[in-house]
Design a protein around this motif. Structure first.
Motif, mmCIF file in Angstrom:
data_model
loop_
_atom_site.group_PDB
_atom_site.id
_atom_site.type_symbol
_atom_site.label_atom_id
_atom_site.label_comp_id
_atom_site.label_asym_id
_atom_site.label_seq_id
_atom_site.Cartn_x
_atom_site.Cartn_y
_atom_site.Cartn_z
ATOM 1 N N PHE A 34 0.796 -1.224 0.000
ATOM 2 C CA PHE A 34 0.000 0.000 0.000
ATOM 3 C C PHE A 34 0.833 1.281 0.000
ATOM 4 C CE2 PHE A 34 -3.070 3.093 1.663
ATOM 5 C CZ PHE A 34 -4.116 2.854 0.783
ATOM 6 N N PHE A 35 1.977 1.282 0.646
ATOM 7 C CA PHE A 35 2.775 2.506 0.720
ATOM 8 C C PHE A 35 3.951 2.521 -0.258
ATOM 9 C CE2 PHE A 35 0.470 2.410 4.702
ATOM 10 C CZ PHE A 35 -0.111 3.662 4.664
ATOM 11 N N VAL A 36 4.029 1.532 -1.119
ATOM 12 C CA VAL A 36 5.082 1.517 -2.142
ATOM 13 C C VAL A 36 5.022 2.747 -3.052
ATOM 14 C CG1 VAL A 36 5.927 0.264 -4.177
ATOM 15 C CG2 VAL A 36 5.429 -0.975 -2.064
ATOM 16 N N PRO A 37 3.842 3.256 -3.423
ATOM 17 C CA PRO A 37 3.830 4.459 -4.259
ATOM 18 C C PRO A 37 4.551 5.657 -3.644
ATOM 19 C CG PRO A 37 1.680 3.419 -4.355
ATOM 20 C CD PRO A 37 2.464 2.696 -3.291
ATOM 21 N N ASP A 38 4.696 5.691 -2.334
ATOM 22 C CA ASP A 38 5.412 6.805 -1.711
ATOM 23 C C ASP A 38 6.903 6.782 -2.005
ATOM 24 O OD1 ASP A 38 3.331 8.259 -0.679
ATOM 25 O OD2 ASP A 38 3.338 7.217 1.254
ATOM 26 N N ILE A 46 16.796 14.477 -5.797
ATOM 27 C CA ILE A 46 17.445 15.155 -6.923
ATOM 28 C C ILE A 46 17.159 16.655 -6.847
ATOM 29 C CG2 ILE A 46 17.536 15.333 -9.444
ATOM 30 C CD1 ILE A 46 16.780 12.309 -9.474
ATOM 31 N N ASN A 47 15.897 17.013 -6.895
ATOM 32 C CA ASN A 47 15.460 18.394 -6.673
ATOM 33 C C ASN A 47 13.941 18.401 -6.557
ATOM 34 O OD1 ASN A 47 14.274 18.780 -9.321
ATOM 35 N ND2 ASN A 47 16.334 19.122 -10.142
ATOM 36 N N SER A 48 13.388 19.560 -6.230
ATOM 37 C CA SER A 48 11.953 19.615 -5.977
ATOM 38 C C SER A 48 11.132 19.429 -7.251
ATOM 39 C CB SER A 48 11.573 20.922 -5.282
ATOM 40 O OG SER A 48 11.935 22.029 -6.068
ATOM 41 N N LYS A 49 11.654 19.845 -8.401
ATOM 42 C CA LYS A 49 10.901 19.668 -9.649
ATOM 43 C C LYS A 49 10.796 18.187 -10.010
ATOM 44 C CE LYS A 49 10.470 21.056 -14.416
ATOM 45 N NZ LYS A 49 10.965 21.847 -15.517
ATOM 46 N N VAL A 50 11.900 17.473 -9.948
ATOM 47 C CA VAL A 50 11.884 16.033 -10.241
ATOM 48 C C VAL A 50 11.023 15.309 -9.215
ATOM 49 C CG1 VAL A 50 13.307 13.940 -10.379
ATOM 50 C CG2 VAL A 50 14.114 16.062 -11.417
ATOM 51 N N GLY A 51 11.112 15.706 -7.965
ATOM 52 C CA GLY A 51 10.295 15.093 -6.921
ATOM 53 C C GLY A 51 8.812 15.288 -7.172
ATOM 54 N N ALA A 52 8.433 16.501 -7.532
ATOM 55 C CA ALA A 52 7.025 16.785 -7.812
ATOM 56 C C ALA A 52 6.550 16.003 -9.036
ATOM 57 C CB ALA A 52 6.812 18.280 -8.016
ATOM 58 N N TYR A 55 6.285 12.252 -8.043
ATOM 59 C CA TYR A 55 5.155 12.087 -7.112
ATOM 60 C C TYR A 55 3.834 12.183 -7.871
ATOM 61 C CZ TYR A 55 1.956 12.782 -3.234
ATOM 62 O OH TYR A 55 0.911 12.656 -2.359
ATOM 63 N N ASN A 56 3.687 13.205 -8.687
ATOM 64 C CA ASN A 56 2.439 13.402 -9.431
ATOM 65 C C ASN A 56 2.169 12.267 -10.411
ATOM 66 O OD1 ASN A 56 2.022 15.775 -8.062
ATOM 67 N ND2 ASN A 56 2.518 17.105 -9.774
ATOM 68 N N PHE A 57 3.212 11.782 -11.062
ATOM 69 C CA PHE A 57 3.040 10.699 -12.029
ATOM 70 C C PHE A 57 2.517 9.439 -11.347
ATOM 71 C CE2 PHE A 57 4.726 7.092 -14.523
ATOM 72 C CZ PHE A 57 4.067 7.338 -15.719
ATOM 73 N N ILE A 58 3.142 9.055 -10.256
ATOM 74 C CA ILE A 58 2.766 7.820 -9.561
ATOM 75 C C ILE A 58 1.440 7.966 -8.820
ATOM 76 C CG2 ILE A 58 3.461 6.191 -7.741
ATOM 77 C CD1 ILE A 58 5.007 5.933 -10.402
ATOM 78 N N HIS A 59 1.119 9.166 -8.364
ATOM 79 C CA HIS A 59 -0.107 9.378 -7.597
ATOM 80 C C HIS A 59 -1.284 9.841 -8.453
ATOM 81 C CE1 HIS A 59 2.726 9.103 -4.280
ATOM 82 N NE2 HIS A 59 1.688 8.888 -3.494
ATOM 83 N N HIS A 60 -1.127 9.826 -9.745
ATOM 84 C CA HIS A 60 -2.227 10.219 -10.628
ATOM 85 C C HIS A 60 -3.145 9.016 -10.810
ATOM 86 C CE1 HIS A 60 -4.441 12.029 -13.874
ATOM 87 N NE2 HIS A 60 -3.796 13.160 -13.643
ATOM 88 N N VAL A 95 -7.659 11.725 1.127
ATOM 89 C CA VAL A 95 -8.438 11.778 2.374
ATOM 90 C C VAL A 95 -7.625 12.487 3.448
ATOM 91 C CG1 VAL A 95 -9.372 10.379 4.270
ATOM 92 C CG2 VAL A 95 -9.803 9.709 1.902
ATOM 93 N N LEU A 96 -6.330 12.205 3.488
ATOM 94 C CA LEU A 96 -5.455 12.780 4.509
ATOM 95 C C LEU A 96 -4.978 14.188 4.165
ATOM 96 C CD1 LEU A 96 -3.370 9.575 5.307
ATOM 97 C CD2 LEU A 96 -5.304 10.522 6.581
ATOM 98 N N GLY A 97 -5.378 14.691 2.993
ATOM 99 C CA GLY A 97 -5.035 16.069 2.624
ATOM 100 C C GLY A 97 -3.798 16.213 1.770
ATOM 101 N N PHE A 98 -3.229 15.113 1.305
ATOM 102 C CA PHE A 98 -2.050 15.177 0.437
ATOM 103 C C PHE A 98 -2.513 15.199 -1.009
ATOM 104 C CE2 PHE A 98 -0.618 12.752 4.205
ATOM 105 C CZ PHE A 98 0.252 13.702 4.709
ATOM 106 N N GLU A 99 -2.371 16.334 -1.640
ATOM 107 C CA GLU A 99 -2.807 16.505 -3.025
ATOM 108 C C GLU A 99 -1.617 16.336 -3.962
ATOM 109 O OE1 GLU A 99 -5.991 17.024 -3.814
ATOM 110 O OE2 GLU A 99 -6.631 17.133 -1.722
ATOM 111 N N LEU A 100 -1.890 16.383 -5.260
ATOM 112 C CA LEU A 100 -0.807 16.402 -6.235
ATOM 113 C C LEU A 100 -0.002 17.679 -6.027
ATOM 114 C CD1 LEU A 100 -2.629 15.112 -9.436
ATOM 115 C CD2 LEU A 100 -1.176 13.833 -7.877
ATOM 116 N N GLN A 101 1.286 17.600 -6.332
ATOM 117 C CA GLN A 101 2.193 18.710 -6.073
ATOM 118 C C GLN A 101 2.071 19.793 -7.139
ATOM 119 O OE1 GLN A 101 4.161 18.435 -3.145
ATOM 120 N NE2 GLN A 101 2.684 16.763 -2.959
ATOM 121 N N ASN A 102 2.221 21.032 -6.729
ATOM 122 C CA ASN A 102 2.184 22.162 -7.642
ATOM 123 C C ASN A 102 3.557 22.313 -8.286
ATOM 124 O OD1 ASN A 102 2.120 24.670 -8.895
ATOM 125 N ND2 ASN A 102 0.774 25.542 -7.347
#
Length: 108
Positions: A34-38, A46-52, A55-60, A95-102
């Protein structure tokens, strides 16, 4: 309205587990994976752009739904499993308030 949306997202988590039960896997695979996507947050090393982006790709959820449907189409249960885990995980994040990254904020 926020409460209603969170309840809907929680229903998606339950739906993902319900669909998972139709697959031929032991029940404990779902919470184990369940938490593997994290792990997609490793891009932030690497940096915040690559991280975002990672994160967005896997959590879409569209990716999760496509994986599940493609796995159903070609009869590959491991893809169905991946899609359901990603879908359930992403829904619980919302549900926990974690949205896709800006991404604009990530560039700064």
């Amino acid at each position: 309205m926020k409460t209603l949306i969170k309840m809907e997202e929680l229903a998606f988590v339950v739906l993902s587990f319900y669909l998972f039960l139709a697959l031929d896997y032991a029940w404990w695979w779902f919470p184990l994976l369940f938490f593997v996507p994290d792990t997609s947050m490793i891009g932030y090393l690497i940096n915040s752009k690559v991280g975002a982006l990672t994160y967005n790709f896997i959590h879409h959820r569209a990716l999760a739904i496509l994986l599940y449907l493609f796995g159903s189409f070609i009869q590959l249960p491991v893809l169905q499993l991946a899609g359901l885990v990603m879908f359930g995980h992403s829904s619980l994040d919302r549900v926990l308030g974690f949205e896709l990254q800006n991404l604009k904020e990530a560039n700064q």
